[in-house]
Scaffold this motif. Structure first.
Motif, PDB file in Angstrom:
ATOM      1  N   ALA A 105      66.342  61.932  60.574  1.00  0.00           N
ATOM      2  CA  ALA A 105      67.193  62.859  59.908  1.00  0.00           C
ATOM      3  C   ALA A 105      66.674  64.221  59.114  1.00  0.00           C
ATOM      4  O   ALA A 105      65.062  64.150  59.062  1.00  0.00           O
ATOM      5  CB  ALA A 105      67.785  62.214  58.428  1.00  0.00           C
ATOM      6  N   ASN A 106      67.258  65.224  59.124  1.00  0.00           N
ATOM      7  CA  ASN A 106      66.727  66.319  58.432  1.00  0.00           C
ATOM      8  C   ASN A 106      66.796  66.074  56.806  1.00  0.00           C
ATOM      9  O   ASN A 106      67.945  66.014  56.402  1.00  0.00           O
ATOM     10  CB  ASN A 106      67.619  67.594  58.846  1.00  0.00           C
ATOM     11  N   LYS A 107      65.653  65.781  56.532  1.00  0.00           N
ATOM     12  CA  LYS A 107      65.731  65.312  54.997  1.00  0.00           C
ATOM     13  C   LYS A 107      66.202  66.271  53.776  1.00  0.00           C
ATOM     14  O   LYS A 107      67.112  65.872  53.016  1.00  0.00           O
ATOM     15  CB  LYS A 107      64.372  64.649  54.611  1.00  0.00           C
ATOM     16  N   VAL A 157      80.765  68.193  54.745  1.00  0.00           N
ATOM     17  CA  VAL A 157      81.127  67.357  55.623  1.00  0.00           C
ATOM     18  C   VAL A 157      80.134  67.602  57.153  1.00  0.00           C
ATOM     19  O   VAL A 157      79.605  66.888  57.631  1.00  0.00           O
ATOM     20  CB  VAL A 157      82.446  67.338  55.972  1.00  0.00           C
ATOM     21  N   ILE A 158      80.248  68.597  57.370  1.00  0.00           N
ATOM     22  CA  ILE A 158      79.388  69.123  59.033  1.00  0.00           C
ATOM     23  C   ILE A 158      78.087  68.825  58.800  1.00  0.00           C
ATOM     24  O   ILE A 158      77.396  68.440  59.570  1.00  0.00           O
ATOM     25  CB  ILE A 158      79.625  70.517  59.455  1.00  0.00           C
ATOM     26  N   ILE A 159      77.446  69.499  57.578  1.00  0.00           N
ATOM     27  CA  ILE A 159      75.846  69.038  57.609  1.00  0.00           C
ATOM     28  C   ILE A 159      75.556  67.972  57.351  1.00  0.00           C
ATOM     29  O   ILE A 159      74.596  67.497  57.648  1.00  0.00           O
ATOM     30  CB  ILE A 159      75.230  70.188  56.190  1.00  0.00           C
ATOM     31  N   ALA A 160      76.170  66.864  56.436  1.00  0.00           N
ATOM     32  CA  ALA A 160      76.123  65.482  56.274  1.00  0.00           C
ATOM     33  C   ALA A 160      76.063  65.011  57.777  1.00  0.00           C
ATOM     34  O   ALA A 160      75.205  64.104  58.024  1.00  0.00           O
ATOM     35  CB  ALA A 160      77.048  64.849  55.442  1.00  0.00           C
ATOM     36  N   GLY A 161      76.989  65.173  58.553  1.00  0.00           N
ATOM     37  CA  GLY A 161      77.075  64.468  59.929  1.00  0.00           C
ATOM     38  C   GLY A 161      75.712  65.011  60.906  1.00  0.00           C
ATOM     39  O   GLY A 161      75.349  64.340  61.610  1.00  0.00           O
ATOM     40  N   TRP A 162      75.472  66.435  60.880  1.00  0.00           N
ATOM     41  CA  TRP A 162      74.500  66.799  61.514  1.00  0.00           C
ATOM     42  C   TRP A 162      73.115  66.275  61.214  1.00  0.00           C
ATOM     43  O   TRP A 162      72.281  65.967  61.898  1.00  0.00           O
ATOM     44  CB  TRP A 162      74.554  68.452  61.416  1.00  0.00           C
ATOM     45  N   SER A 166      72.776  61.170  63.852  1.00  0.00           N
ATOM     46  CA  SER A 166      73.422  59.964  64.223  1.00  0.00           C
ATOM     47  C   SER A 166      74.604  60.534  64.998  1.00  0.00           C
ATOM     48  O   SER A 166      75.405  61.143  64.569  1.00  0.00           O
ATOM     49  CB  SER A 166      73.658  58.940  63.063  1.00  0.00           C
ATOM     50  N   LYS A 167      74.712  59.759  66.284  1.00  0.00           N
ATOM     51  CA  LYS A 167      75.802  60.315  67.073  1.00  0.00           C
ATOM     52  C   LYS A 167      77.236  59.779  66.191  1.00  0.00           C
ATOM     53  O   LYS A 167      78.362  60.565  66.331  1.00  0.00           O
ATOM     54  CB  LYS A 167      76.078  59.509  68.286  1.00  0.00           C
ATOM     55  N   TYR A 168      77.234  58.580  65.588  1.00  0.00           N
ATOM     56  CA  TYR A 168      78.550  58.209  64.901  1.00  0.00           C
ATOM     57  C   TYR A 168      78.974  59.141  63.640  1.00  0.00           C
ATOM     58  O   TYR A 168      80.018  59.547  63.485  1.00  0.00           O
ATOM     59  CB  TYR A 168      78.279  56.674  64.191  1.00  0.00           C
ATOM     60  N   ALA A 169      77.871  59.439  62.924  1.00  0.00           N
ATOM     61  CA  ALA A 169      77.915  60.532  62.056  1.00  0.00           C
ATOM     62  C   ALA A 169      78.467  61.793  62.519  1.00  0.00           C
ATOM     63  O   ALA A 169      79.221  62.538  61.523  1.00  0.00           O
ATOM     64  CB  ALA A 169      76.783  60.553  61.140  1.00  0.00           C
ATOM     65  N   ALA A 255      81.972  54.521  59.580  1.00  0.00           N
ATOM     66  CA  ALA A 255      82.347  54.993  58.362  1.00  0.00           C
ATOM     67  C   ALA A 255      82.628  56.633  58.320  1.00  0.00           C
ATOM     68  O   ALA A 255      82.650  57.178  57.198  1.00  0.00           O
ATOM     69  CB  ALA A 255      81.509  54.748  56.927  1.00  0.00           C
ATOM     70  N   GLY A 256      82.415  57.246  59.199  1.00  0.00           N
ATOM     71  CA  GLY A 256      82.438  58.681  59.444  1.00  0.00           C
ATOM     72  C   GLY A 256      81.058  59.477  59.119  1.00  0.00           C
ATOM     73  O   GLY A 256      80.188  58.890  59.490  1.00  0.00           O
ATOM     74  N   PHE A 257      81.617  60.452  58.526  1.00  0.00           N
ATOM     75  CA  PHE A 257      80.342  61.433  58.417  1.00  0.00           C
ATOM     76  C   PHE A 257      79.270  60.919  57.401  1.00  0.00           C
ATOM     77  O   PHE A 257      78.001  61.409  57.467  1.00  0.00           O
ATOM     78  CB  PHE A 257      80.860  62.956  57.952  1.00  0.00           C
ATOM     79  N   HIS A 258      79.569  60.151  56.454  1.00  0.00           N
ATOM     80  CA  HIS A 258      78.753  59.477  55.612  1.00  0.00           C
ATOM     81  C   HIS A 258      78.363  58.406  55.850  1.00  0.00           C
ATOM     82  O   HIS A 258      77.805  57.501  55.084  1.00  0.00           O
ATOM     83  CB  HIS A 258      79.235  59.678  54.242  1.00  0.00           C
TER      84      HIS A 258
END
Length: 370
Positions: A105-107, A157-162, A166-169, A255-258
Protein backbone atom coordinates in the motif's frame (compact mmCIF):
# COMPACT_ATOMS: atom_id res chain seq x y z
CA UNK A 1 -34.72 27.25 33.07
CA UNK A 2 -32.46 30.30 32.71
CA UNK A 3 -32.52 30.76 36.51
CA UNK A 4 -31.25 27.20 36.95
CA UNK A 5 -28.25 27.76 34.67
CA UNK A 6 -27.48 31.30 35.84
CA UNK A 7 -24.92 30.22 38.51
CA UNK A 8 -23.08 28.20 35.86
CA UNK A 9 -23.11 31.20 33.49
CA UNK A 10 -21.82 33.50 36.24
CA UNK A 11 -19.03 31.05 37.08
CA UNK A 12 -18.09 30.90 33.39
CA UNK A 13 -17.84 34.70 33.17
CA UNK A 14 -15.69 34.76 36.32
CA UNK A 15 -13.39 32.02 34.96
CA UNK A 16 -13.06 33.86 31.64
CA UNK A 17 -12.12 37.05 33.51
CA UNK A 18 -9.39 35.20 35.42
CA UNK A 19 -8.08 33.69 32.17
CA UNK A 20 -8.07 37.12 30.49
CA UNK A 21 -6.06 38.59 33.39
CA UNK A 22 -3.51 35.74 33.24
CA UNK A 23 -3.13 36.01 29.43
CA UNK A 24 -2.68 39.80 29.67
CA UNK A 25 0.01 39.33 32.33
CA UNK A 26 1.87 36.67 30.29
CA UNK A 27 1.60 38.09 26.75
CA UNK A 28 1.07 41.79 27.37
CA UNK A 29 -1.94 43.98 26.63
CA UNK A 30 -1.22 44.23 22.87
CA UNK A 31 -1.09 40.50 22.03
CA UNK A 32 -3.57 39.33 24.70
CA UNK A 33 -6.78 40.02 22.65
CA UNK A 34 -5.53 37.84 19.78
CA UNK A 35 -4.56 35.02 22.16
CA UNK A 36 -7.93 35.23 23.90
CA UNK A 37 -9.72 35.14 20.55
CA UNK A 38 -7.81 31.97 19.63
CA UNK A 39 -8.61 30.40 23.01
CA UNK A 40 -12.29 31.32 22.60
CA UNK A 41 -12.51 29.70 19.15
CA UNK A 42 -10.69 26.60 20.44
CA UNK A 43 -13.10 26.28 23.38
CA UNK A 44 -16.11 26.67 21.07
CA UNK A 45 -14.74 23.97 18.76
CA UNK A 46 -14.28 21.64 21.73
CA UNK A 47 -17.85 22.40 22.88
CA UNK A 48 -19.11 21.27 19.44
CA UNK A 49 -16.79 18.33 18.70
CA UNK A 50 -16.86 16.68 22.15
CA UNK A 51 -20.69 16.27 22.29
CA UNK A 52 -20.65 15.25 18.62
CA UNK A 53 -18.18 12.41 19.27
CA UNK A 54 -20.22 11.33 22.30
CA UNK A 55 -23.38 11.40 20.16
CA UNK A 56 -21.67 9.28 17.49
CA UNK A 57 -20.67 6.70 20.11
CA UNK A 58 -24.15 6.42 21.57
CA UNK A 59 -25.83 6.54 18.16
CA UNK A 60 -24.23 3.14 17.53
CA UNK A 61 -25.86 1.86 20.73
CA UNK A 62 -29.23 3.41 19.79
CA UNK A 63 -28.98 1.80 16.35
CA UNK A 64 -28.38 -1.65 17.81
CA UNK A 65 -31.21 -1.16 20.32
CA UNK A 66 -33.71 0.06 17.68
CA UNK A 67 -32.90 -2.75 15.24
CA UNK A 68 -33.09 -5.22 18.13
CA UNK A 69 -36.57 -4.00 19.09
CA UNK A 70 -37.75 -4.12 15.48
CA UNK A 71 -36.47 -7.71 15.20
CA UNK A 72 -37.90 -8.67 18.63
CA UNK A 73 -34.46 -8.83 20.28
CA UNK A 74 -33.05 -7.02 23.30
CA UNK A 75 -29.94 -5.55 21.70
CA UNK A 76 -26.78 -4.89 23.78
CA UNK A 77 -27.56 -5.41 27.47
CA UNK A 78 -24.44 -6.93 29.06
CA UNK A 79 -21.88 -4.11 29.34
CA UNK A 80 -23.12 -1.78 32.06
CA UNK A 81 -26.75 -1.12 33.03
CA UNK A 82 -28.98 -1.69 29.96
CA UNK A 83 -25.81 -1.92 27.85
CA UNK A 84 -24.97 1.77 28.33
CA UNK A 85 -21.22 1.11 28.47
CA UNK A 86 -21.18 -0.84 25.19
CA UNK A 87 -19.91 2.13 23.09
CA UNK A 88 -17.04 2.63 25.57
CA UNK A 89 -16.12 -1.04 25.31
CA UNK A 90 -16.24 -0.85 21.50
CA UNK A 91 -14.04 2.25 21.51
CA UNK A 92 -11.45 0.65 23.82
CA UNK A 93 -11.42 -2.48 21.65
CA UNK A 94 -10.72 -0.44 18.50
CA UNK A 95 -8.01 1.60 20.24
CA UNK A 96 -6.01 -1.45 21.33
CA UNK A 97 -6.33 -3.32 18.02
CA UNK A 98 -3.26 -3.33 15.80
CA UNK A 99 -3.25 -1.01 12.77
CA UNK A 100 -2.13 -3.19 9.88
CA UNK A 101 -0.91 -1.44 6.73
CA UNK A 102 -0.58 -3.73 3.66
CA UNK A 103 3.04 -4.03 2.51
CA UNK A 104 2.21 -2.93 -1.05
CA UNK A 105 0.00 0.00 0.00
CA UNK A 106 0.90 3.67 -0.32
CA UNK A 107 1.51 4.15 3.41
CA UNK A 108 1.15 7.95 3.49
CA UNK A 109 -2.13 8.07 1.57
CA UNK A 110 -3.39 4.98 3.44
CA UNK A 111 -3.17 6.92 6.71
CA UNK A 112 -4.30 10.28 5.27
CA UNK A 113 -7.51 8.87 3.71
CA UNK A 114 -9.45 8.42 7.00
CA UNK A 115 -8.53 11.99 7.98
CA UNK A 116 -9.86 13.29 4.65
CA UNK A 117 -13.08 11.36 5.26
CA UNK A 118 -13.80 12.72 8.75
CA UNK A 119 -12.47 16.27 8.26
CA UNK A 120 -15.46 17.56 6.19
CA UNK A 121 -17.91 15.88 8.59
CA UNK A 122 -16.44 17.95 11.43
CA UNK A 123 -15.64 21.17 9.56
CA UNK A 124 -19.25 21.55 8.37
CA UNK A 125 -20.41 22.08 11.97
CA UNK A 126 -18.65 25.46 12.04
CA UNK A 127 -21.70 27.11 10.42
CA UNK A 128 -24.51 24.96 11.88
CA UNK A 129 -26.63 27.13 14.23
CA UNK A 130 -28.17 25.65 17.37
CA UNK A 131 -30.25 28.75 18.03
CA UNK A 132 -30.19 32.33 16.63
CA UNK A 133 -27.13 33.24 18.74
CA UNK A 134 -25.41 29.87 19.27
CA UNK A 135 -23.28 29.36 16.14
CA UNK A 136 -19.51 29.24 15.73
CA UNK A 137 -19.39 31.18 12.44
CA UNK A 138 -22.63 32.87 11.33
CA UNK A 139 -21.53 33.55 7.76
CA UNK A 140 -23.91 34.73 5.03
CA UNK A 141 -23.09 31.85 2.67
CA UNK A 142 -23.30 29.06 5.26
CA UNK A 143 -25.39 26.84 2.98
CA UNK A 144 -22.84 27.22 0.18
CA UNK A 145 -20.03 26.46 2.65
CA UNK A 146 -21.72 23.22 3.72
CA UNK A 147 -22.25 22.13 0.10
CA UNK A 148 -18.59 22.82 -0.67
CA UNK A 149 -17.03 21.26 2.42
CA UNK A 150 -19.16 18.09 2.51
CA UNK A 151 -18.42 17.36 -1.16
CA UNK A 152 -14.76 16.86 -0.20
CA UNK A 153 -15.54 13.68 1.75
CA UNK A 154 -15.49 11.65 -1.47
CA UNK A 155 -11.70 12.20 -1.74
CA UNK A 156 -11.15 10.17 1.43
CA UNK A 157 -13.15 7.29 -0.07
CA UNK A 158 -11.30 7.33 -3.40
CA UNK A 159 -7.85 7.66 -1.82
CA UNK A 160 -8.59 4.85 0.68
CA UNK A 161 -9.51 2.46 -2.13
CA UNK A 162 -6.55 3.43 -4.31
CA UNK A 163 -3.91 3.55 -1.57
CA UNK A 164 -4.84 0.04 -0.33
CA UNK A 165 -3.52 -1.43 -3.62
CA UNK A 166 -6.34 -4.00 -3.53
CA UNK A 167 -8.76 -4.74 -6.34
CA UNK A 168 -11.62 -5.24 -3.87
CA UNK A 169 -11.00 -1.93 -2.12
CA UNK A 170 -10.59 -0.11 -5.43
CA UNK A 171 -13.85 -1.45 -6.89
CA UNK A 172 -15.64 -0.53 -3.65
CA UNK A 173 -14.14 2.97 -3.76
CA UNK A 174 -15.23 3.54 -7.37
CA UNK A 175 -18.78 2.39 -6.65
CA UNK A 176 -19.02 4.42 -3.47
CA UNK A 177 -17.58 7.55 -5.13
CA UNK A 178 -19.98 7.29 -8.08
CA UNK A 179 -22.89 6.87 -5.69
CA UNK A 180 -21.85 9.86 -3.54
CA UNK A 181 -21.35 12.15 -6.54
CA UNK A 182 -24.67 11.09 -8.10
CA UNK A 183 -26.72 11.81 -5.00
CA UNK A 184 -24.83 15.03 -4.24
CA UNK A 185 -26.35 16.49 -7.40
CA UNK A 186 -29.90 15.73 -6.22
CA UNK A 187 -29.08 17.11 -2.75
CA UNK A 188 -27.68 20.26 -4.33
CA UNK A 189 -30.87 20.85 -6.34
CA UNK A 190 -32.92 20.27 -3.18
CA UNK A 191 -30.90 23.00 -1.45
CA UNK A 192 -31.58 25.35 -4.38
CA UNK A 193 -35.28 25.04 -3.51
CA UNK A 194 -34.52 25.96 0.12
CA UNK A 195 -32.53 28.97 -1.08
CA UNK A 196 -35.43 30.11 -3.27
CA UNK A 197 -38.00 29.71 -0.49
CA UNK A 198 -35.92 31.44 2.22
CA UNK A 199 -34.31 34.07 -0.05
CA UNK A 200 -31.05 33.51 1.86
CA UNK A 201 -28.00 31.26 2.06
CA UNK A 202 -27.66 31.84 5.80
CA UNK A 203 -28.95 28.95 7.92
CA UNK A 204 -30.16 31.25 10.71
CA UNK A 205 -32.17 33.27 8.18
CA UNK A 206 -33.52 30.05 6.65
CA UNK A 207 -34.96 29.05 10.03
CA UNK A 208 -36.31 32.56 10.63
CA UNK A 209 -37.98 32.37 7.22
CA UNK A 210 -40.09 29.48 8.54
CA UNK A 211 -41.38 31.49 11.52
CA UNK A 212 -45.02 32.47 11.03
CA UNK A 213 -48.44 32.43 12.63
CA UNK A 214 -49.11 29.09 10.89
CA UNK A 215 -46.73 27.21 13.24
CA UNK A 216 -45.82 23.77 11.89
CA UNK A 217 -47.62 24.57 8.62
CA UNK A 218 -45.32 27.53 8.06
CA UNK A 219 -42.23 25.34 7.84
CA UNK A 220 -40.70 24.54 4.46
CA UNK A 221 -41.58 20.84 4.54
CA UNK A 222 -44.96 21.68 2.96
CA UNK A 223 -43.98 23.77 -0.10
CA UNK A 224 -40.75 21.80 -0.53
CA UNK A 225 -42.12 18.34 0.27
CA UNK A 226 -40.68 16.58 -2.83
CA UNK A 227 -37.32 18.27 -2.16
CA UNK A 228 -37.54 17.30 1.51
CA UNK A 229 -38.03 13.62 0.64
CA UNK A 230 -35.29 13.81 -1.99
CA UNK A 231 -32.85 15.39 0.45
CA UNK A 232 -33.65 12.83 3.16
CA UNK A 233 -33.29 9.78 0.89
CA UNK A 234 -30.24 11.23 -0.87
CA UNK A 235 -28.73 11.80 2.57
CA UNK A 236 -29.13 8.09 3.31
CA UNK A 237 -27.38 7.25 0.02
CA UNK A 238 -24.73 9.93 0.57
CA UNK A 239 -23.70 8.35 3.86
CA UNK A 240 -23.63 4.83 2.33
CA UNK A 241 -26.33 3.63 4.69
CA UNK A 242 -28.74 0.74 4.05
CA UNK A 243 -30.51 0.20 1.71
CA UNK A 244 -27.85 2.08 -0.28
CA UNK A 245 -24.82 0.39 1.34
CA UNK A 246 -24.05 -1.72 -1.72
CA UNK A 247 -20.49 -0.36 -1.76
CA UNK A 248 -19.70 -2.35 1.38
CA UNK A 249 -22.36 -5.07 1.25
CA UNK A 250 -21.74 -7.18 -1.84
CA UNK A 251 -19.75 -10.37 -1.46
CA UNK A 252 -17.42 -9.76 -4.40
CA UNK A 253 -16.02 -6.53 -2.91
CA UNK A 254 -16.07 -7.70 0.75
CA UNK A 255 -16.27 -4.53 2.88
CA UNK A 256 -15.84 -1.90 0.21
CA UNK A 257 -13.20 0.80 0.16
CA UNK A 258 -12.07 0.23 3.78
CA UNK A 259 -11.60 -3.55 3.52
CA UNK A 260 -7.86 -3.27 4.31
CA UNK A 261 -8.32 -1.01 7.34
CA UNK A 262 -8.24 -2.10 10.98
CA UNK A 263 -8.05 -0.59 14.45
CA UNK A 264 -8.37 3.17 14.76
CA UNK A 265 -7.98 3.81 11.02
CA UNK A 266 -11.18 1.81 10.46
CA UNK A 267 -12.79 3.51 13.46
CA UNK A 268 -12.21 6.95 11.89
CA UNK A 269 -14.18 5.90 8.77
CA UNK A 270 -16.86 4.59 11.12
CA UNK A 271 -16.94 7.91 13.00
CA UNK A 272 -17.16 9.83 9.71
CA UNK A 273 -20.20 7.82 8.59
CA UNK A 274 -22.13 8.41 11.80
CA UNK A 275 -21.03 12.05 12.08
CA UNK A 276 -22.37 12.60 8.56
CA UNK A 277 -25.67 10.97 9.55
CA UNK A 278 -26.03 13.41 12.45
CA UNK A 279 -25.05 16.35 10.21
CA UNK A 280 -27.63 15.44 7.54
CA UNK A 281 -30.27 15.07 10.27
CA UNK A 282 -29.53 18.51 11.73
CA UNK A 283 -29.54 20.14 8.27
CA UNK A 284 -32.85 18.43 7.48
CA UNK A 285 -34.32 19.78 10.71
CA UNK A 286 -32.97 23.30 10.07
CA UNK A 287 -33.97 23.64 6.43
CA UNK A 288 -37.30 21.82 6.30
CA UNK A 289 -38.59 21.27 9.85
CA UNK A 290 -38.29 24.71 11.40
CA UNK A 291 -35.02 24.20 13.28
CA UNK A 292 -35.40 25.41 16.87
CA UNK A 293 -38.95 26.71 16.28
CA UNK A 294 -41.71 25.10 18.33
CA UNK A 295 -44.52 23.27 16.51
CA UNK A 296 -46.98 24.70 19.05
CA UNK A 297 -48.40 28.25 19.27
CA UNK A 298 -46.42 30.77 21.32
CA UNK A 299 -49.38 31.07 23.70
CA UNK A 300 -48.65 27.56 24.98
CA UNK A 301 -45.91 28.84 27.29
CA UNK A 302 -42.85 26.56 27.56
CA UNK A 303 -44.11 24.21 24.82
CA UNK A 304 -44.59 27.13 22.44
CA UNK A 305 -41.16 28.67 23.06
CA UNK A 306 -38.34 28.25 20.55
CA UNK A 307 -35.51 26.16 21.98
CA UNK A 308 -32.41 24.19 21.05
CA UNK A 309 -34.23 21.17 22.50
CA UNK A 310 -36.75 21.31 19.64
CA UNK A 311 -33.89 21.20 17.12
CA UNK A 312 -32.35 18.28 19.00
CA UNK A 313 -35.69 16.44 19.05
CA UNK A 314 -36.28 16.92 15.31
CA UNK A 315 -32.74 15.80 14.43
CA UNK A 316 -33.21 12.76 16.68
CA UNK A 317 -36.39 11.79 14.79
CA UNK A 318 -34.63 12.14 11.42
CA UNK A 319 -31.56 10.13 12.45
CA UNK A 320 -33.82 7.45 13.97
CA UNK A 321 -35.53 7.15 10.57
CA UNK A 322 -32.10 6.24 9.11
CA UNK A 323 -31.96 3.31 11.52
CA UNK A 324 -35.54 2.36 10.73
CA UNK A 325 -34.70 2.23 7.00
CA UNK A 326 -31.78 -0.09 7.70
CA UNK A 327 -33.97 -2.58 9.57
CA UNK A 328 -36.83 -2.41 7.04
CA UNK A 329 -35.70 -2.23 3.42
CA UNK A 330 -33.70 -4.79 1.42
CA UNK A 331 -30.49 -3.65 -0.22
CA UNK A 332 -30.75 -2.15 -3.73
CA UNK A 333 -28.73 -3.45 -6.66
CA UNK A 334 -26.11 -1.01 -7.85
CA UNK A 335 -27.89 -0.29 -11.14
CA UNK A 336 -31.11 0.44 -9.20
CA UNK A 337 -29.27 2.89 -6.97
CA UNK A 338 -27.82 4.81 -9.91
CA UNK A 339 -31.14 4.81 -11.78
CA UNK A 340 -32.94 6.20 -8.75
CA UNK A 341 -30.40 9.02 -8.43
CA UNK A 342 -30.14 10.03 -12.08
CA UNK A 343 -33.57 9.18 -13.52
CA UNK A 344 -35.85 9.91 -10.56
CA UNK A 345 -34.41 12.34 -8.02
CA UNK A 346 -32.66 14.77 -10.37
CA UNK A 347 -35.71 15.18 -12.69
CA UNK A 348 -38.06 15.52 -9.67
CA UNK A 349 -35.93 18.25 -8.10
CA UNK A 350 -35.56 20.15 -11.37
CA UNK A 351 -39.31 20.05 -12.06
CA UNK A 352 -40.18 21.13 -8.52
CA UNK A 353 -37.74 24.06 -8.67
CA UNK A 354 -39.65 25.31 -11.73
CA UNK A 355 -43.01 24.74 -9.99
CA UNK A 356 -41.69 26.51 -6.89
CA UNK A 357 -40.53 29.52 -8.90
CA UNK A 358 -43.97 29.87 -10.49
CA UNK A 359 -45.73 29.30 -7.14
CA UNK A 360 -43.73 32.05 -5.46
CA UNK A 361 -45.09 34.59 -7.97
CA UNK A 362 -48.71 33.93 -6.94
CA UNK A 363 -50.74 35.12 -3.91
CA UNK A 364 -50.93 31.48 -2.78
CA UNK A 365 -47.32 31.68 -1.56
CA UNK A 366 -47.52 32.38 2.20
CA UNK A 367 -44.00 31.40 3.31
CA UNK A 368 -42.31 34.76 2.79
CA UNK A 369 -39.60 35.69 5.24
CA UNK A 370 -40.88 38.22 7.78
Amino acid sequence: MSAVFQPVVNFGYWLWGVLAAVVAWVFGSEIAPYVLYGVKILLLIICIVAPLMLSVAYLTLWERKVIGWIQLRLGPNRVGPMGLFQPIADGLKLMVKEIIIPSSANKLLFVVAPVLAIMPALAAWAVVPFDPEMVLANIDASLLYIMAITSMGVYGVIIAGWASNSKYAFIGAMRSAAQIVSYEIAMGFALVGVLMAAQSLNLVEIVKGQQSEFGIFGWFWIPLFPLFLTYLIAGVAETNRAPFDVAEGESEIVAGFHVEYSGMTFAVFFLAEYANMILVSFLCALMFLGGWLSPFPASWGVLGASSFLWLLFKAFLVVSSFLWFRATFPRYRYDQIMRLGWKVFIPVTLVWIIVLGAWMQTPLWVWWKS
